[in-house]
Design a protein around this motif. Structure first.
Motif, PDB file in Angstrom:
ATOM      1  N   GLY A 281       0.817  -1.207   0.000  1.00 36.79           N
ATOM      2  CA  GLY A 281       0.000   0.000   0.000  1.00 36.79           C
ATOM      3  C   GLY A 281       0.852   1.259   0.000  1.00 36.79           C
ATOM      4  N   ILE A 282       0.349   2.316  -0.641  1.00 37.08           N
ATOM      5  CA  ILE A 282       1.122   3.553  -0.691  1.00 37.08           C
ATOM      6  C   ILE A 282       0.883   4.442   0.527  1.00 37.08           C
ATOM      7  N   LYS A 283      -0.129   4.116   1.322  1.00 36.54           N
ATOM      8  CA  LYS A 283      -0.409   4.915   2.524  1.00 36.54           C
ATOM      9  C   LYS A 283      -0.388   4.097   3.807  1.00 36.54           C
ATOM     10  N   VAL A 284      -0.772   2.827   3.734  1.00 34.86           N
ATOM     11  CA  VAL A 284      -0.890   2.000   4.933  1.00 34.86           C
ATOM     12  C   VAL A 284      -0.191   0.663   4.722  1.00 34.86           C
ATOM     13  N   GLY A 285       0.595   0.265   5.714  1.00 40.95           N
ATOM     14  CA  GLY A 285       1.185  -1.071   5.748  1.00 40.95           C
ATOM     15  C   GLY A 285       0.475  -1.860   6.827  1.00 40.95           C
ATOM     16  N   SER A 286       0.556  -3.193   6.737  1.00 40.62           N
ATOM     17  CA  SER A 286      -0.115  -4.004   7.750  1.00 40.62           C
ATOM     18  C   SER A 286       0.598  -5.339   7.935  1.00 40.62           C
TER      19      SER A 286
ATOM     20  N   HIS B  50      -1.793  -5.322  12.981  1.00 39.87           N
ATOM     21  CA  HIS B  50      -1.183  -4.013  13.224  1.00 39.87           C
ATOM     22  C   HIS B  50      -1.098  -3.264  11.899  1.00 39.87           C
ATOM     23  N   GLU B  51      -1.429  -1.974  11.929  1.00 40.95           N
ATOM     24  CA  GLU B  51      -1.310  -1.108  10.749  1.00 40.95           C
ATOM     25  C   GLU B  51      -0.448   0.095  11.093  1.00 40.95           C
ATOM     26  N   TRP B  52       0.215   0.650  10.071  1.00 40.57           N
ATOM     27  CA  TRP B  52       1.079   1.808  10.257  1.00 40.57           C
ATOM     28  C   TRP B  52       1.083   2.633   8.982  1.00 40.57           C
ATOM     29  N   ASP B  53       1.533   3.869   9.101  1.00 40.03           N
ATOM     30  CA  ASP B  53       1.678   4.727   7.926  1.00 40.03           C
ATOM     31  C   ASP B  53       2.791   4.176   7.055  1.00 40.03           C
ATOM     32  N   SER B  54       2.518   4.100   5.763  1.00 38.80           N
ATOM     33  CA  SER B  54       3.502   3.592   4.824  1.00 38.80           C
ATOM     34  C   SER B  54       3.876   4.697   3.844  1.00 38.80           C
ATOM     35  N   SER B  55       4.533   4.320   2.769  1.00 42.19           N
ATOM     36  CA  SER B  55       5.004   5.305   1.804  1.00 42.19           C
ATOM     37  C   SER B  55       4.947   4.755   0.393  1.00 42.19           C
ATOM     38  N   PHE B  56       4.813   5.651  -0.553  1.00 45.36           N
ATOM     39  CA  PHE B  56       4.898   5.285  -1.965  1.00 45.36           C
ATOM     40  C   PHE B  56       6.324   4.849  -2.304  1.00 45.36           C
TER      41      PHE B  56
END
Length: 193
Positions: free
Chosen positions: A119-124, A149-155
């Motif tokens: 994901g470009i916004k959320v990792g899990s 668990h989820e966290w902010d991710s990046s493109f």
């Protein structure tokens, strides 16, 4: 080699080098660090136990998790079952509760294991296990638990991959936190007076 051949050869070489550098990279999972919340639970309830073998259920990814073309390798022996076992030992050691040869033994089976950094916004991540506690060989606790668990991710791939590596351990912390907070587990691992 003529100048014309060099002009054709150089871009091909650069393309091959770029392809090789962007290819699959394997990274070992970082060493597990006990969480403050889990340490607090350990010090409050002071479970005493040995830790037996941990395995992985059929079909569960136990060796490497894919992360945008890279791979996160399992624990000290290359498996996530051992990573989870080592994490349980690390948490028990915080309060002096890891006692090899104890009459109480914790065994486990990894039942879920996934990491998603696509994901470009959320990792899990999702990690699940069946924990079995035996007291003198008799099963006194048998429960399956699962943590998400989820966290902010990046493109940007490198940032997303690093965030996945960092947050996989947090997911395992959450799973072990569920175990340590379970009243039935606390009863099963309490020290006899």
């Amino acid at each position: 080699m003529t100048m014309r051949t060099r002009r054709r050869f150089l871009p091909a070489c650069l393309a091959l080098i770029a392809l090789a550098l962007s290819g699959c990279i394997s990274t070992p999972a970082p060493r597990y660090n006990p969480s403050v919340a889990n340490s607090s639970l350990m010090l409050q309830h002071r479970p005493i136990a040995d830790v037996g073998p941990f395995t992985a259920a059929a079909g569960v990814e136990n060796r490497a998790l894919s992360m945008r073309g890279s791979r996160l390798q399992g624990g000290s022996d290359g498996t996530y079952a051992t990573y989870l076992r080592d994490a349980v030992i690390a948490e028990l050691q915080v309060a002096g509760g890891y006692v090899p040869g104890s009459r109480v033994r914790i065994d486990g089976e990894l039942t879920h294991n996934s990491l998603n950094v696509a994901g470009i916004k959320v990792g899990s991540a999702e990690v699940g296990a069946r924990f079995i506690v035996r007291r003198e060989g008799v099963v006194v606790y048998d429960r399956s638990l699962k943590a998400n668990h989820e966290w902010d991710s990046s493109f940007i791939g490198a940032l997303a991959i690093q965030a996945g590596i960092d947050n996989y351990g947090t997911t395992v912390q959450k799973l072990i936190g569920q175990l340590l907070a379970d009243p039935a587990f606390i009863e099963a691992t309490r020290k006899d007076e």
